[in-house]
Design a protein around this motif. Structure first.
Motif, PDB file in Angstrom:
ATOM      1  N   MET A   1      10.949   9.750  -3.519  1.00  0.00           N
ATOM      2  CA  MET A   1       9.505   9.959  -3.704  1.00  0.00           C
ATOM      3  C   MET A   1       8.710   8.708  -3.360  1.00  0.00           C
ATOM      4  O   MET A   1       7.641   8.781  -2.736  1.00  0.00           O
ATOM      5  CB  MET A   1       9.231  10.389  -5.145  1.00  0.00           C
ATOM      6  CG  MET A   1       9.732  11.784  -5.476  1.00  0.00           C
ATOM      7  SD  MET A   1       9.607  12.180  -7.241  1.00  0.00           S
ATOM      8  CE  MET A   1       7.819  12.251  -7.453  1.00  0.00           C
ATOM      9  N   LEU A   2       9.207   7.557  -3.753  1.00  0.00           N
ATOM     10  CA  LEU A   2       8.509   6.302  -3.459  1.00  0.00           C
ATOM     11  C   LEU A   2       8.433   6.067  -1.961  1.00  0.00           C
ATOM     12  O   LEU A   2       7.394   5.637  -1.436  1.00  0.00           O
ATOM     13  CB  LEU A   2       9.211   5.139  -4.154  1.00  0.00           C
ATOM     14  CG  LEU A   2       9.052   5.088  -5.683  1.00  0.00           C
ATOM     15  CD1 LEU A   2      10.063   4.126  -6.288  1.00  0.00           C
ATOM     16  CD2 LEU A   2       7.635   4.690  -6.065  1.00  0.00           C
ATOM     17  N   HIS A   3       9.506   6.359  -1.247  1.00  0.00           N
ATOM     18  CA  HIS A   3       9.492   6.144   0.198  1.00  0.00           C
ATOM     19  C   HIS A   3       8.684   7.226   0.918  1.00  0.00           C
ATOM     20  O   HIS A   3       8.101   6.956   1.979  1.00  0.00           O
ATOM     21  CB  HIS A   3      10.908   6.052   0.735  1.00  0.00           C
ATOM     22  CG  HIS A   3      11.577   4.752   0.407  1.00  0.00           C
ATOM     23  ND1 HIS A   3      11.029   3.528   0.726  1.00  0.00           N
ATOM     24  CD2 HIS A   3      12.746   4.474  -0.237  1.00  0.00           C
ATOM     25  CE1 HIS A   3      11.819   2.556   0.316  1.00  0.00           C
ATOM     26  NE2 HIS A   3      12.866   3.104  -0.279  1.00  0.00           N
ATOM     27  N   GLU A   4       8.650   8.425   0.372  1.00  0.00           N
ATOM     28  CA  GLU A   4       7.801   9.465   0.971  1.00  0.00           C
ATOM     29  C   GLU A   4       6.325   9.069   0.896  1.00  0.00           C
ATOM     30  O   GLU A   4       5.567   9.295   1.850  1.00  0.00           O
ATOM     31  CB  GLU A   4       8.024  10.799   0.258  1.00  0.00           C
ATOM     32  CG  GLU A   4       9.336  11.469   0.611  1.00  0.00           C
ATOM     33  CD  GLU A   4       9.652  12.638  -0.310  1.00  0.00           C
ATOM     34  OE1 GLU A   4       8.719  13.165  -0.958  1.00  0.00           O
ATOM     35  OE2 GLU A   4      10.837  13.035  -0.385  1.00  0.00           O
ATOM     36  N   GLU A   5       5.917   8.499  -0.233  1.00  0.00           N
ATOM     37  CA  GLU A   5       4.542   8.008  -0.349  1.00  0.00           C
ATOM     38  C   GLU A   5       4.361   6.741   0.473  1.00  0.00           C
ATOM     39  O   GLU A   5       3.301   6.516   1.070  1.00  0.00           O
ATOM     40  CB  GLU A   5       4.197   7.748  -1.810  1.00  0.00           C
ATOM     41  CG  GLU A   5       2.756   7.310  -2.030  1.00  0.00           C
ATOM     42  CD  GLU A   5       2.383   7.152  -3.503  1.00  0.00           C
ATOM     43  OE1 GLU A   5       1.253   6.722  -3.767  1.00  0.00           O
ATOM     44  OE2 GLU A   5       3.227   7.472  -4.385  1.00  0.00           O
ATOM     45  N   GLY A   6       5.394   5.916   0.533  1.00  0.00           N
ATOM     46  CA  GLY A   6       5.330   4.619   1.209  1.00  0.00           C
ATOM     47  C   GLY A   6       5.031   3.533   0.201  1.00  0.00           C
ATOM     48  O   GLY A   6       4.031   3.611  -0.521  1.00  0.00           O
ATOM     49  N   LEU A   7       5.893   2.517   0.128  1.00  0.00           N
ATOM     50  CA  LEU A   7       5.732   1.487  -0.904  1.00  0.00           C
ATOM     51  C   LEU A   7       4.374   0.797  -0.810  1.00  0.00           C
ATOM     52  O   LEU A   7       3.751   0.502  -1.838  1.00  0.00           O
ATOM     53  CB  LEU A   7       6.869   0.472  -0.823  1.00  0.00           C
ATOM     54  CG  LEU A   7       8.215   0.932  -1.379  1.00  0.00           C
ATOM     55  CD1 LEU A   7       9.279  -0.135  -1.145  1.00  0.00           C
ATOM     56  CD2 LEU A   7       8.117   1.270  -2.864  1.00  0.00           C
ATOM     57  N   ASP A   8       3.897   0.537   0.405  1.00  0.00           N
ATOM     58  CA  ASP A   8       2.598  -0.124   0.519  1.00  0.00           C
ATOM     59  C   ASP A   8       1.491   0.738  -0.064  1.00  0.00           C
ATOM     60  O   ASP A   8       0.560   0.224  -0.701  1.00  0.00           O
ATOM     61  CB  ASP A   8       2.297  -0.467   1.979  1.00  0.00           C
ATOM     62  CG  ASP A   8       3.152  -1.613   2.497  1.00  0.00           C
ATOM     63  OD1 ASP A   8       3.719  -2.363   1.658  1.00  0.00           O
ATOM     64  OD2 ASP A   8       3.259  -1.772   3.724  1.00  0.00           O
ATOM     65  N   ARG A   9       1.566   2.049   0.145  1.00  0.00           N
ATOM     66  CA  ARG A   9       0.564   2.950  -0.450  1.00  0.00           C
ATOM     67  C   ARG A   9       0.724   3.006  -1.970  1.00  0.00           C
ATOM     68  O   ARG A   9      -0.266   3.118  -2.692  1.00  0.00           O
ATOM     69  CB  ARG A   9       0.686   4.342   0.162  1.00  0.00           C
ATOM     70  CG  ARG A   9       0.142   4.436   1.583  1.00  0.00           C
ATOM     71  CD  ARG A   9       0.168   5.861   2.087  1.00  0.00           C
ATOM     72  NE  ARG A   9      -0.461   5.969   3.396  1.00  0.00           N
ATOM     73  CZ  ARG A   9      -0.568   7.099   4.078  1.00  0.00           C
ATOM     74  NH1 ARG A   9      -0.069   8.230   3.575  1.00  0.00           N
ATOM     75  NH2 ARG A   9      -1.154   7.123   5.258  1.00  0.00           N
ATOM     76  N   VAL A  10       1.955   2.966  -2.439  1.00  0.00           N
ATOM     77  CA  VAL A  10       2.186   2.936  -3.898  1.00  0.00           C
ATOM     78  C   VAL A  10       1.491   1.716  -4.500  1.00  0.00           C
ATOM     79  O   VAL A  10       0.778   1.816  -5.510  1.00  0.00           O
ATOM     80  CB  VAL A  10       3.693   2.912  -4.214  1.00  0.00           C
ATOM     81  CG1 VAL A  10       3.934   2.645  -5.702  1.00  0.00           C
ATOM     82  CG2 VAL A  10       4.344   4.226  -3.804  1.00  0.00           C
ATOM     83  N   PHE A  11       1.684   0.549  -3.877  1.00  0.00           N
ATOM     84  CA  PHE A  11       1.068  -0.674  -4.396  1.00  0.00           C
ATOM     85  C   PHE A  11      -0.458  -0.599  -4.320  1.00  0.00           C
ATOM     86  O   PHE A  11      -1.153  -1.007  -5.255  1.00  0.00           O
ATOM     87  CB  PHE A  11       1.577  -1.890  -3.622  1.00  0.00           C
ATOM     88  CG  PHE A  11       3.071  -2.063  -3.640  1.00  0.00           C
ATOM     89  CD1 PHE A  11       3.819  -1.705  -4.758  1.00  0.00           C
ATOM     90  CD2 PHE A  11       3.741  -2.578  -2.538  1.00  0.00           C
ATOM     91  CE1 PHE A  11       5.195  -1.854  -4.784  1.00  0.00           C
ATOM     92  CE2 PHE A  11       5.121  -2.735  -2.551  1.00  0.00           C
ATOM     93  CZ  PHE A  11       5.850  -2.373  -3.674  1.00  0.00           C
ATOM     94  N   ALA A  12      -0.979  -0.072  -3.205  1.00  0.00           N
ATOM     95  CA  ALA A  12      -2.430   0.041  -3.055  1.00  0.00           C
ATOM     96  C   ALA A  12      -3.017   0.995  -4.098  1.00  0.00           C
ATOM     97  O   ALA A  12      -4.113   0.752  -4.630  1.00  0.00           O
ATOM     98  CB  ALA A  12      -2.774   0.523  -1.646  1.00  0.00           C
TER      99      ALA A  12
END
Length: 404
Positions: free
Chosen positions: A268-279
């Motif tokens: 799930m984290l990679h589907e969202e993308g870690l940079d987007r998770v942090f943002a």
């Protein structure tokens, strides 16, 4: 019978800084039948989790280890695999959890050297003192520097590259150990790039899992320290883990169903993308701070660059009780907020905004806080929710296209 308390409608708002809300997708993964942990199918699961955690820690060179334990277990693993009785460890007391790590070091027979702070900033504020203490240590008695990346009790983060620079400027061989229990998968973190030797993590916060798993990311330098470390270890031994881990297995019965959930969380984290998770976390944290400022209240963290994106600790005015605010909000709105810990007991309440969290979850949380402040009689200004909403409306969520 009609006057007796009954079922409370709606979902409980669990807005503490962890454990966080577990997404349905992860709950469904955990709900799979328990498998044979010596089977070929389990080896695939084990490898997926071990390799997947390296991508979350952002390490290609190092090792990743997974324990069936809380984050406290990963603290102990970091210390006992690398150090010997009597070794000095330099620690910065940025808050309650840094203090607990220091206490553990004492119980293990280590010698903590403590740099105290006012609990209102990150350890990078003390980077000059860290460098000075290391430069003075000509006998190289200090074997490790231990810092908390995101102090869950205060809402203050630490600039880890600044700590690495302090160690390097002093030309000291001490290991750098970092607690990321409330920042991993929520705030940008780079084990290899930042020159960290041991990173400590836990499952119940940004990884969106229930409590029960903890993690170490380990550099080659730290891994080699096992050869001379004399603290006793068995359950926590990296060496014992490394052999079975190479083929996806564990030296003892692992938390099989939590590993199902971990594999799903990593996906799930990679589907969202870690940079987007942090943002996303950065955006929700800023909206929360704007609400606090509009209420006329103060955050525990008073250094802007150290503001946490995982949680916000809010100070109540002198003479007010943070615990009463929390109780009023819990009873009136079925929402849990984090309490103040040790020297911050009854002085702050903590709003968690990490994990599986979106704009509407934040707005519901802040509305509950603003209504609760009024019910508790805490002097404040209205408009915190509006300030947060205005900010969110002006800052589109990552990946969301704005209308022309």
């Amino acid at each position: 019978m009609q006057n007796e308390p009954g079922r409370v409608a709606g979902r409980h708002f669990l807005q503490i800084p962890g454990p966080t809300n577990v997404p349905d997708r992860i709950l469904r993964a955990i709900d799979n039948p328990t498998m044979d942990h010596r089977s070929p199918a389990f080896a695939k699961l084990g490898r997926a989790c071990l390799e997947g955690m390296k991508t979350i820690f952002k390490t290609e060179k190092g090792h990743a280890f997974i324990y069936p334990a809380s984050g406290t277990g990963a603290w102990e693993a970091a210390l006992v695999n690398t150090l010997s009785p009597g070794d000095a460890v330099l620690m910065v007391e940025t808050g309650h959890f840094a203090s607990l790590w220091r206490r553990m070091a004492e119980r293990l027979g280590l010698t903590p050297i403590l740099i105290e702070t006012d609990w209102r900033a990150g350890a990078d504020i003390a980077a000059g003192e860290i460098e000075a203490r290391l430069a003075e240590d000509r006998a190289r008695a200090i074997k490790a520097v231990c810092v908390v990346h995101n102090e869950t009790s205060t809402g203050c983060t630490t600039d880890i590259p600044a700590i690495r620079r302090a160690i390097d400027t002093a030309k000291h061989p001490a290991l750098l150990m970092v607690d990321t229990i409330s920042s991993l998968a929520s705030i940008d973190y780079r084990h290899d790039e930042w020159g960290v030797d041991v990173t400590v993590g836990g499952s119940q916060k940004g990884l969106m899992l229930p409590p029960g798993l903890s993690f170490n990311a380990v550099s080659e330098k730290a891994y080699a320290a096992q050869n001379t470390a004399k603290l006793p270890r068995s359950f926590w031994s990296w060496e014992e883990m490394a052999g079975p881990n190479a083929t996806g297995y564990f030296p003892y019965t692992p938390a099989t169903n939590l590993l199902y959930g971990l594999r799903e969380a990593i996906a799930m984290l990679h589907e969202e993308g870690l940079d987007r998770v942090f943002a996303r976390h950065d955006r929700h944290a800023e909206a929360t701070r704007r609400a606090v400022a509009a209420w006329g209240l103060e955050t525990q963290c008073r250094v802007a660059k150290n503001h946490s994106s995982s949680l916000t600790a809010v100070r109540v005015p002198e003479g007010q009780s943070a615990d009463r605010v929390r109780a009023v909000i819990r009873d009136a709105f079925d929402m849990s907020l984090g309490n103040g810990l040790s020297k911050l007991a009854d002085r702050v309440f903590r709003i968690g905004h990490l994990g599986d969290f979106n704009d509407l979850t934040l707005m519901g949380t802040l509305a509950g806080v603003e209504m609760g402040l009024g019910l508790a009689g805490v002097p404040h200004k209205a408009g915190g929710v509006q300030a947060a909403m205005a900010y969110l409306a002006g800052q589109a969520a990552p990946g969301v296209a704005r209308a022309a």
